[in-house]
Design a protein around this motif. Structure first.
Motif: not given
Length: 410
Positions: A333, A342, A360
């Motif tokens: 991510a 996130l 995310d």
């Protein structure tokens, strides 16, 4: 305290080599069969030897030194062979000595014994003809066993004919005795060969099975180690290298140094990691959240971390796999979505299990376009969770990516 090199050398010499230990186990059935044959020979030879000894005592003139010597030459080696067969020690040597001495004694019988005396009686040495054959079975190779089984009856037949002065009446009875003894001796040889062949076949089959199993186990271990090493290289080493390459500030460099230190530590402990990937000691699932927060700090990323439900204890290996798989998802991510949006959710179900969701809001990706040589998802997430009987689900679109990891007690 100083160590004596000579003592170490002597101790080392007492340790059997792997080849010798393996050969001992490979011939296990053959050794057991030899022990059984020796025991059966001891029983049968003991009965026939007792019968021959009684006949010898009742027919031998003890004032005749040659006859007494004949009895000692035959029965002393026979007794030694019986003791060897019962104890299982020096069987081949004792049996070989008796087989040779018996042939010599049988051939010398016409010289030692007066042919005119008791010519109509069955000589006591005849009772031991087949004992000489079974002694050859224990002591000699197959071709020599056959030679003994064929030669002994004819030697006995010659002795009987000499005793009878080669008269016509002796030819019929002697031919019957020789043929009977010859057939019985060949049957004994055949039975010994058959039992030994079966035992050798069992040992060969066991050796092939063990070798096949060892090869399969070695291949499985090598594949497991390769997958674990690949995941380790991707998780730690490559991540540390990427962090070092992208470090453009003091904090980023410190984080890269920390990641490199962890990578080196994990490489130094690769053997233990491959063998267990953590211990089975129960771990508080709340520790997983602590590890994820630490991973976020090392990656220099910000995220929302939520804890839901009652989180209890789970096995250490499962917890370790969850943390490593989640760290890989976090690294992906940060690397591919710059950590946008996130969000981490740790949802516990008491002692029954736990699930982790890492999401995310990045551009996403197509799972079908990921090459087989890319191990970030296949090895570090999917295979790692499968290794602890866990689950891993990945959903990705243009709106973002969501990785769901789970483990349930079974």
């Amino acid at each position: 305290m100083p160590t004596d090199p000579l003592s170490i050398r002597e101790a080392w010499s007492t340790i059997p080599s792997p080849g010798s230990v393996e050969s001992e186990f490979e011939r296990f059935t053959g050794k057991r069969m030899e022990r059984i044959l020796a025991t059966v020979v001891a029983l049968g030879s003991g009965v026939l030897g007792t019968q021959a000894l009684i006949a010898a005592i009742t027919t031998t003139t003890w004032s005749d030194a040659s006859r007494v010597a004949m009895v000692l030459v035959v029965f002393v080696p026979l007794l030694a062979m019986l003791i060897a067969c019962v104890t299982g020690r020096a069987v081949r040597i004792a049996a070989g000595i008796f087989a040779i001495l018996y042939v010599i004694a049988l051939g010398a019988w016409p010289i030692i014994v007066n042919p005119a005396a008791r010519a109509t009686d069955q000589p006591w040495i005849f009772f031991l003809v087949n004992v000489g054959v079974v002694a050859a079975v224990l002591a000699f190779p197959l071709w020599l066993q056959l030679s003994w089984a064929v030669a002994l009856p004819f030697v006995y037949g010659y002795v009987r004919l000499v005793e009878g002065g080669f008269s016509r009446d002796y030819w019929v009875t002697t031919a019957f005795d020789v043929s009977f003894t010859l057939i019985l001796g060949i049957v004994i040889i055949a039975l010994g060969w058959m039992f030994r062949s079966v035992a050798a076949g069992v040992d060969d089959a066991r050796t092939r099975a063990v070798a096949s199993y060892a090869g399969a186990a070695a291949a499985a271990a090598a594949e497991e180690e390769r997958a674990a090493m690949s995941a380790l290289m991707h998780d730690s080493v490559l991540a540390a290298l990427i962090a070092a390459e992208r470090a453009d500030g003091e904090r980023a460099r410190d984080l890269a140094v920390g990641m490199a230190r962890e990578a080196l530590t994990r490489l130094a402990n690769t053997e233990a990691a491959v063998a267990e990937e953590g211990s089975d000691e129960p771990v508080g699932a709340a520790q997983i959240v602590v590890e994820l927060r630490r991973a976020l700090s090392e990656l220099g990323a910000d995220a929302i971390v939520e804890e839901r439900g009652g989180i209890g204890l789970i096995p250490g290996r499962a917890a370790r796999a969850l943390v490593l798989a989640a760290r890989q998802a976090l690294g992906n991510a940060v690397a591919h979505a710059q950590g946008r949006g996130l969000h981490i959710i740790a949802e516990g179900r008491g002692e029954e299990g736990i699930s982790l969701t890492i999401s995310d809001s990045g551009p996403g990706f197509d799972l079908r376009e990921i090459g087989e040589d890319r191990l970030g998802i296949s090895a570090s997430i999917l295979a790692r969770m499968a290794g602890v009987a866990g689950t891993a689900d990945i959903e990705s679109s243009e709106c973002g990516t969501k990785v769901t990891l789970g483990w349930e007690r079974r």
